[in-house]
Design an enzyme around this catalytic site. Structure first.
Site, PDB file in Angstrom:
ATOM      1  CE  LYS A  56       4.749   8.447   1.042  1.00 40.76           C
ATOM      2  NZ  LYS A  56       4.469   9.848   1.401  1.00 40.76           N
ATOM      3  CB  ALA A  98      -0.927  -0.012   1.214  1.00 38.35           C
ATOM      4  CE1 TYR A  99       4.988   5.509   3.384  1.00 38.58           C
ATOM      5  CE2 TYR A  99       6.758   4.613   2.033  1.00 38.58           C
ATOM      6  CZ  TYR A  99       6.273   5.610   2.854  1.00 38.58           C
ATOM      7  OH  TYR A  99       7.044   6.716   3.123  1.00 38.58           O
ATOM      8  N   GLY A 100       4.008   1.612  -1.078  1.00 34.66           N
ATOM      9  CA  GLY A 100       4.653   1.779  -2.375  1.00 34.66           C
ATOM     10  C   GLY A 100       3.692   2.266  -3.440  1.00 34.66           C
ATOM     11  CB  ALA A 101       0.260   1.211  -4.330  1.00 34.66           C
TER      12      ALA A 101
END
Length: 247
Positions: free
Chosen positions: A158, A153-156
């Site tokens: 950002k 979720a964090y990578g998506a």
């Protein structure tokens, strides 16, 4: 630091009560800006405002578009204008593989880290456009380019910030409002306290310099992008990753 570099400017910092947001707010205030802190935590806001010397504060959840719109109008009424915006509010979210990732955790990370940037830019950019001047910096992450496992979720979110920044910047390219993103590797902020030690060590091992970034290093880059010295860069992604990203 450059005395008076931001004299006469009004800056809004989301997530301004801690971490990179607070550190940038301190630098901007010392260099002459009137600083407005937006943050979810009212008590942290009070403490940060006193430390920074903020001109105004707004307790706001950036994932709530109505609250962001109200904070934007409150800021305009209190300060008269908005010249600079740093979108730094963010959360790390759960650490879990995709097949086990909690749905509510996914939604919350996207709402805060990506939608919150959109809401803040949408609410505040019109004031800058009307004045023919503005600088917007969206704090993304190296995870936008090289995401970590178990943090989908964090990578998506950002990566979405980077994509949003590029498109938005092209829309505003002739208005005097410049929009850029910063993609730091891990640096020392309270966000680290939300992560397990194994995740922290894994991220450090990916940085060729073998260390996390110092907060002042990131602050210096962000402040340059918010300044008049940045005059011909928009829609760009500025890395500060100790060699992890070379593209």
């Amino acid at each position: 630091m450059f005395a008076g570099r931001f004299s006469g400017r009004c800056a809004v910092i989301t997530g301004g009560a801690s971490g990179a947001g607070k550190a940038v707010a301190q630098r901007l205030a010392k260099e002459g800006a009137r600083v407005v802190l937006w943050d979810l935590n009212p008590q942290a806001l009070v403490e940060a405002a006193a430390e920074v010397g903020a001109a105004h504060t707004c307790a706001v959840d950036v994932s709530d578009p109505a609250a962001v719109a109200a904070a934007a109008e409150d800021t305009r009424k209190a300060l008269g204008s908005v010249d600079l915006l740093l979108c730094s509010a963010g959360i790390t979210g759960p650490t879990a593989p995709v097949v086990d990732f909690p749905l509510e955790g996914w939604r919350r990370v996207i709402e805060v880290n990506l939608n919150g940037v959109f809401y803040a830019c949408r609410a505040l950019a019109p004031y800058m456009i009307a004045n023919g001047y503005g600088r917007i910096v969206n704090l993304a992450s190296i995870a936008a380019k090289d995401p970590n496992p178990n943090a989908s979720a964090y990578g998506a979110a950002k990566a979405g910030v980077v994509g949003f920044t590029k498109g938005f910047a092209k829309e505003l390219a002739k208005t005097g409002v410049l929009v850029n993103a910063v993609t730091p590797a891990v640096f020392v902020t309270p966000l680290l306290e939300q992560m397990p030690e194994s995740q922290i060590e894994m991220m450090k091992s990916k940085i060729p310099m073998g260390r996390f970034g110092e907060l002042d290093e990131v602050v210096s880059m962000i402040c340059w992008l918010l300044s008049d010295e940045c005059s011909f860069s928009t829609g760009a992604t500025f890395d500060i990753s100790g060699g992890r990203a070379t593209y």
